[in-house]
Design a protein around this motif. Structure first.
Motif, short mmCIF file in Angstrom:
data_model
loop_
_atom_site.label_atom_id
_atom_site.label_comp_id
_atom_site.label_asym_id
_atom_site.label_seq_id
_atom_site.Cartn_x
_atom_site.Cartn_y
_atom_site.Cartn_z
N UNK A 69 0.81 -1.23 0.00
CA UNK A 69 0.00 0.00 0.00
C UNK A 69 0.85 1.28 0.00
N UNK A 70 2.17 1.14 -0.04
CA UNK A 70 3.07 2.29 0.07
C UNK A 70 2.76 3.39 -0.95
N UNK A 71 2.37 3.02 -2.16
CA UNK A 71 2.11 4.02 -3.20
C UNK A 71 0.64 4.18 -3.53
N UNK A 72 -0.22 3.60 -2.71
CA UNK A 72 -1.66 3.70 -2.95
C UNK A 72 -2.19 5.04 -2.43
N UNK A 73 -2.97 5.69 -3.24
CA UNK A 73 -3.57 6.95 -2.84
C UNK A 73 -4.93 6.76 -2.19
N UNK A 74 -5.36 7.78 -1.47
CA UNK A 74 -6.71 7.75 -0.90
C UNK A 74 -7.71 7.78 -2.06
N UNK A 75 -8.95 7.43 -1.77
CA UNK A 75 -9.97 7.38 -2.82
C UNK A 75 -11.34 7.62 -2.22
N UNK A 76 -12.26 8.03 -3.06
CA UNK A 76 -13.61 8.33 -2.61
C UNK A 76 -14.50 7.10 -2.59
N UNK A 77 -15.38 7.07 -1.60
CA UNK A 77 -16.41 6.03 -1.49
C UNK A 77 -17.74 6.71 -1.21
N UNK A 78 -18.81 5.96 -1.46
CA UNK A 78 -20.14 6.47 -1.18
C UNK A 78 -20.95 5.37 -0.51
N UNK A 79 -21.65 5.73 0.57
CA UNK A 79 -22.51 4.75 1.22
C UNK A 79 -23.56 4.28 0.22
N UNK A 80 -23.95 3.03 0.36
CA UNK A 80 -24.97 2.46 -0.52
C UNK A 80 -26.22 2.11 0.26
N UNK A 81 -26.71 0.93 0.01
CA UNK A 81 -27.97 0.49 0.59
C UNK A 81 -27.75 -0.12 1.97
N UNK A 82 -28.84 -0.37 2.66
CA UNK A 82 -28.81 -1.14 3.90
C UNK A 82 -29.26 -2.55 3.56
N UNK A 83 -28.63 -3.54 4.18
CA UNK A 83 -29.00 -4.92 3.91
C UNK A 83 -28.82 -5.78 5.15
N UNK A 84 -29.03 -7.08 4.94
CA UNK A 84 -28.89 -8.02 6.04
C UNK A 84 -28.24 -9.30 5.58
N UNK A 85 -27.57 -9.98 6.48
CA UNK A 85 -27.04 -11.32 6.24
C UNK A 85 -27.84 -12.27 7.11
N UNK A 86 -28.14 -13.43 6.57
CA UNK A 86 -28.91 -14.42 7.31
C UNK A 86 -30.33 -14.49 6.77
N UNK A 87 -31.22 -15.06 7.57
CA UNK A 87 -32.62 -15.22 7.15
C UNK A 87 -33.28 -13.85 6.99
N UNK A 88 -34.06 -13.68 5.94
CA UNK A 88 -34.68 -12.37 5.69
C UNK A 88 -35.63 -11.95 6.81
N UNK A 89 -36.29 -12.92 7.47
CA UNK A 89 -37.23 -12.58 8.54
C UNK A 89 -36.55 -12.43 9.90
N UNK A 90 -35.26 -12.83 9.98
CA UNK A 90 -34.53 -12.75 11.24
C UNK A 90 -33.02 -12.70 10.97
N UNK A 91 -32.53 -11.57 10.43
CA UNK A 91 -31.11 -11.50 10.05
C UNK A 91 -30.17 -11.54 11.24
N UNK A 92 -28.98 -12.11 10.99
CA UNK A 92 -27.96 -12.13 12.05
C UNK A 92 -27.13 -10.86 12.01
#
Length: 187
Positions: A69-92
């Motif tokens: 990462x010695x020569x890697x520059x900073x970069x822009x990001x943008x928040x996206x959607x909200x989601x879940x992992x696990x069962x859709x009715x009861x995400x972990x």
């Protein structure tokens, strides 16, 4: 090395994004009973989970990642959607995503591959960049991601990615994650 701890490399989020995500979770807490809401200081994007790592392997991985990462520059990001992992009715996991950005994937590959080269056995699942907000839905009625999205709209929230860190977990503490080494991206 402490037996009851683990380590991971992650992209560090700026304080204003952590505060913004905390404000979003404060709105969600009243209607969505997750068993654990993360402390805002713990928000990050995991790039490589190391587990309970010996010091020699961590030091080797750190040296390799610093070099990569010695020569890697900073970069822009943008928040996206909200989601879940696990069962859709009861995400972990309830998470905030980031919009597709090839630089994030390129940096993650460098971190991940450096850890593999240092001798770590890492999870082989594809990288799905996300920021964990809460864990273990505990509601009596089924969870509704659509209801969450009606309350929390993360669109147009941009930030600069400037740092990768090695974190240590302190189970039971709040905040739970401590930065033990940081690598700054070039500005």
């Amino acid at each position: 090395m402490t037996i009851n701890t683990h380590f991971f490399f992650a992209l560090v989020l700026p304080d204003d994004i952590k505060a913004y995500l905390n404000a979003v979770t404060e709105q969600l807490k009243q209607d969505f009973p997750f068993k654990k809401w993360l402390h805002p200081a713990d928000y990050h994007i995991t790039m490589a989970f190391l587990g309970n790592a010996p010091d020699t392997l961590k030091e080797d991985a750190l040296r390799r990642i610093e070099n990569e990462l010695a020569n890697e520059g900073s970069f822009g990001l943008e928040l996206g959607d909200i989601g879940g992992f696990g069962k859709s009715e009861s995400p972990r996991i309830l998470w905030a995503g980031v919009k597709q950005q090839e630089r994030l994937f390129a940096i993650q590959r460098k971190v991940y591959n450096s850890c593999i080269e240092a001798g770590f056995e890492l999870d082989k699942k594809p990288f799905k960049p996300h920021i964990t907000l809460a864990r273990k839905f505990g509601g009596d009625s089924p969870f509704s991601l659509e209801s969450v999205r009606q309350i929390a709209n993360l669109e147009d929230k941009q930030f600069e990615a400037v740092q990768v860190a090695l974190y240590q977990t302190h189970l039971g503490a709040s905040p739970s994650y401590e930065k033990i080494f940081t690598i700054n991206l070039q500005k």
